[in-house]
Design a protein around this motif. Structure first.
Motif, PDB file in Angstrom:
ATOM      1  N   LYS A   1       0.814  -1.218   0.000  1.00  0.00           N
ATOM      2  CA  LYS A   1       0.000   0.000   0.000  1.00  0.00           C
ATOM      3  C   LYS A   1       0.848   1.269   0.000  1.00  0.00           C
ATOM      4  N   ASN A   2       2.000   1.249   0.665  1.00  0.00           N
ATOM      5  CA  ASN A   2       2.810   2.477   0.749  1.00  0.00           C
ATOM      6  C   ASN A   2       4.268   2.113   1.013  1.00  0.00           C
ATOM      7  N   SER A   3       4.950   1.611  -0.032  1.00  0.00           N
ATOM      8  CA  SER A   3       6.351   1.218   0.130  1.00  0.00           C
ATOM      9  C   SER A   3       7.281   2.412   0.368  1.00  0.00           C
ATOM     10  N   PRO A   4       7.063   3.608  -0.278  1.00  0.00           N
ATOM     11  CA  PRO A   4       7.972   4.729   0.004  1.00  0.00           C
ATOM     12  C   PRO A   4       7.990   5.140   1.471  1.00  0.00           C
ATOM     13  N   ALA A   5       6.839   5.053   2.137  1.00  0.00           N
ATOM     14  CA  ALA A   5       6.798   5.431   3.553  1.00  0.00           C
ATOM     15  C   ALA A   5       7.633   4.476   4.395  1.00  0.00           C
ATOM     16  N   MET A   6       7.609   3.170   4.067  1.00  0.00           N
ATOM     17  CA  MET A   6       8.392   2.188   4.829  1.00  0.00           C
ATOM     18  C   MET A   6       9.891   2.388   4.585  1.00  0.00           C
ATOM     19  N   ILE A   7      10.260   2.768   3.361  1.00  0.00           N
ATOM     20  CA  ILE A   7      11.671   3.029   3.076  1.00  0.00           C
ATOM     21  C   ILE A   7      12.133   4.274   3.834  1.00  0.00           C
ATOM     22  N   LYS A   8      11.294   5.298   3.846  1.00  0.00           N
ATOM     23  CA  LYS A   8      11.635   6.530   4.553  1.00  0.00           C
ATOM     24  C   LYS A   8      11.725   6.300   6.056  1.00  0.00           C
ATOM     25  N   ALA A   9      10.890   5.384   6.567  1.00  0.00           N
ATOM     26  CA  ALA A   9      10.910   5.085   8.006  1.00  0.00           C
ATOM     27  C   ALA A   9      12.110   4.233   8.396  1.00  0.00           C
ATOM     28  N   GLY A  10      12.831   3.683   7.412  1.00  0.00           N
ATOM     29  CA  GLY A  10      14.029   2.903   7.718  1.00  0.00           C
ATOM     30  C   GLY A  10      13.765   1.449   8.033  1.00  0.00           C
TER      31      GLY A  10
ATOM     32  N   TYR B   1      17.462  -3.821  -5.598  1.00  0.00           N
ATOM     33  CA  TYR B   1      16.920  -3.598  -6.942  1.00  0.00           C
ATOM     34  C   TYR B   1      17.188  -2.168  -7.413  1.00  0.00           C
ATOM     35  N   ASN B   2      18.442  -1.747  -7.256  1.00  0.00           N
ATOM     36  CA  ASN B   2      18.950  -0.492  -7.813  1.00  0.00           C
ATOM     37  C   ASN B   2      18.150   0.724  -7.361  1.00  0.00           C
ATOM     38  N   GLN B   3      17.619   0.653  -6.147  1.00  0.00           N
ATOM     39  CA  GLN B   3      16.870   1.762  -5.555  1.00  0.00           C
ATOM     40  C   GLN B   3      15.715   2.219  -6.446  1.00  0.00           C
ATOM     41  N   ALA B   4      15.083   1.242  -7.078  1.00  0.00           N
ATOM     42  CA  ALA B   4      13.883   1.513  -7.872  1.00  0.00           C
ATOM     43  C   ALA B   4      12.669   1.376  -6.964  1.00  0.00           C
ATOM     44  N   ALA B   5      12.026   2.500  -6.682  1.00  0.00           N
ATOM     45  CA  ALA B   5      10.909   2.497  -5.740  1.00  0.00           C
ATOM     46  C   ALA B   5       9.701   1.797  -6.334  1.00  0.00           C
TER      47      ALA B   5
END
Length: 442
Positions: A86-95, A106-110
């Motif tokens: 549902k919200n992968s960018p938020a999980m990446i930002k949260a660390g 995967y080459n930092q492809a969001a």
């Protein structure tokens, strides 16, 4: 009246049979729903959702832009999957550790977030990814089996021709025997067969040679016929209509322009602005084939004609692998290796050097469709030269085609003057100067 003690036997049997059928149908429906559903989701619905939302970047058993998704529920917790989808960018930002691992691998492809997917939708997709793969029968084997069955049930043409030849040979033998028998009967009855003596006649070739008028007429006819055929042969020099060379990588216009309805100018983009239509660079192919790594064909399967020509799904997939090798694409690691090599395409349409033709003038200004000159490209498995591309063919087109002046300010003034000169409402390309020698020969 004689009584029949079991007159209701049939109705009782039908009633019991109906009950049994209902029970069996209920059990079968229960089994089907159990098969369709894996865990908490419906694999059938999940397949449709997967193709709509995930198939562009993911496959079940193959690494693509994203990881393979078969058995993904065994690697990650379901609640984590809900948040990630549902919200992968938020999980990446949260660390999040798992999110960062996938992001860096995967080459930092969001990953595209899908907030509109409900938990039930995600359950259906995960049920599809966990379902065992369905092994489909090879179409070639089915076709061979069907052909084999047809041969066993029918009579081949060779057998029919052999039988007819045998009957003909028997008839000839019977006629020879009848002829011999009749001759023997005639000899036994004293009938003498005399051969008619043919009159000595002058041979036809001598009679023809002695007639000077016939010799003159025949000579004139022979010279005219030779000139006609020599002219026709020389006029075909340089005309390659129907030319269909074999390319190093098989490219099916029937699939791309026909089945997938890809516009011609998406690949041949320079046709809008340049003299030539150009050969598409391989990176244009990789725009799609970076994710399309195998050909799955039409839902109805390959046709009998395709199978006869060897155009199976495996064949097309093999041609995609040739593309990967040419551009240096590492399919396993989803990256370019830098080891590329040019593809030596064979040119199909080739005008003489003294003839000038501008694609942009015809495509952008005149608005002529590609099929006007190149034929039904969307139906061509192998591209070939549809039109003769001769001078007479071009001149006829200029004489018959009206110039489109609507919305084109460049032609307004000249169209008004020439329309008054020729006394017409529509102007052809010829009336606009399309037959001047300097237009095509410079």
């Amino acid at each position: 009246m004689k009584k029949v003690p079991y007159r209701n036997l049939i109705s009782k049997v039908l009633g019991v049979s109906l009950v049994v059928v209902l029970l069996l149908s209920n059990s079968l429906l229960a089994q089907e729903s159990a098969v369709a559903s894996s865990g908490e989701g419906d694999a059938t619905k999940g397949k449709q959702l997967f193709n709509q939302n995930c198939a562009a970047c993911h496959a079940l058993n193959k690494k693509m832009t994203g990881p393979a998704l078969a058995g993904v529920t065994e690697k990650y917790d379901k609640e984590w999957l809900y948040q990630w989808i549902k919200n992968s960018p938020a999980m990446i930002k949260a660390g999040d550790a798992d999110a960062l691992k996938i992001y860096n691998e995967y080459n930092q492809a969001a990953m595209t977030p899908f907030p509109l997917l409900s938990n039930q939708d995600i359950d259906d997709i995960l049920a599809y990814t966990d379902a065992p793969p369905v092994v489909a029968a090879a179409p070639v084997a089915v076709a061979e089996g069907a052909q084999g069955g047809g041969d066993s049930s029918g009579i081949s043409n060779e057998i029919i021709l052999g039988a007819l030849a045998l009957v003909f040979a028997l008839l000839v033998m019977m006629l020879v025997l009848v002829n011999k028998t009749l001759r023997r009967i005639a000899e036994a009855n004293g009938v003498v067969l005399e051969k008619e003596l043919a009159e000595k006649r002058l041979p036809i070739w001598k009679a023809f040679a002695q007639n000077q008028f016939l010799v003159l007429v025949f000579s004139i006819f022979l010279l005219l016929s030779a000139a006609y055929f020599a002219y026709g042969w020389m006029m075909q020099v340089g005309v390659d209509q129907g030319y269909a060379p074999i390319q190093p990588i098989h490219y099916s216009h029937k699939i791309h322009a026909g089945d997938n309805a890809i516009e011609c100018k998406y690949c041949h983009s320079s046709a809008r602005v340049s003299k030539t239509s150009g050969i598409p660079s391989l990176n244009v192919c990789m725009n799609c084939h970076k994710s399309i790594y195998e050909y799955k064909g039409n839902p109805e399967g390959p046709s009998q004609e395709d199978l006869a020509n060897g155009y199976t799904n495996e064949f097309y997939t093999g041609e995609i692998k040739k593309l990967y090798k040419a551009v240096g694409w590492d399919e396993e690691n989803q990256k370019y290796t830098g080891e590329s090599k040019p593809v030596e395409w064979v040119r199909i349409h080739n005008l003489p050097d003294f003839a000038y033709f501008n694609h942009s003038q015809h495509v952008s200004v005149a608005g002529i469709e590609c099929q006007t000159c190149h034929g039904p490209v969307e139906e061509m498995e192998i591209m070939y030269q549809y039109s003769p591309l001769t001078m007479g063919w071009c001149i006829n087109c200029h004489r018959e085609t009206n110039v489109k002046v609507e919305g084109n300010e460049y032609y307004e003034k000249i169209h008004a003057e020439l329309s008054q000169k020729y006394g017409v409402d529509k102007l052809t390309a010829a009336q606009m100067g399309g037959l001047e020698c300097g237009k095509c020969h410079y």
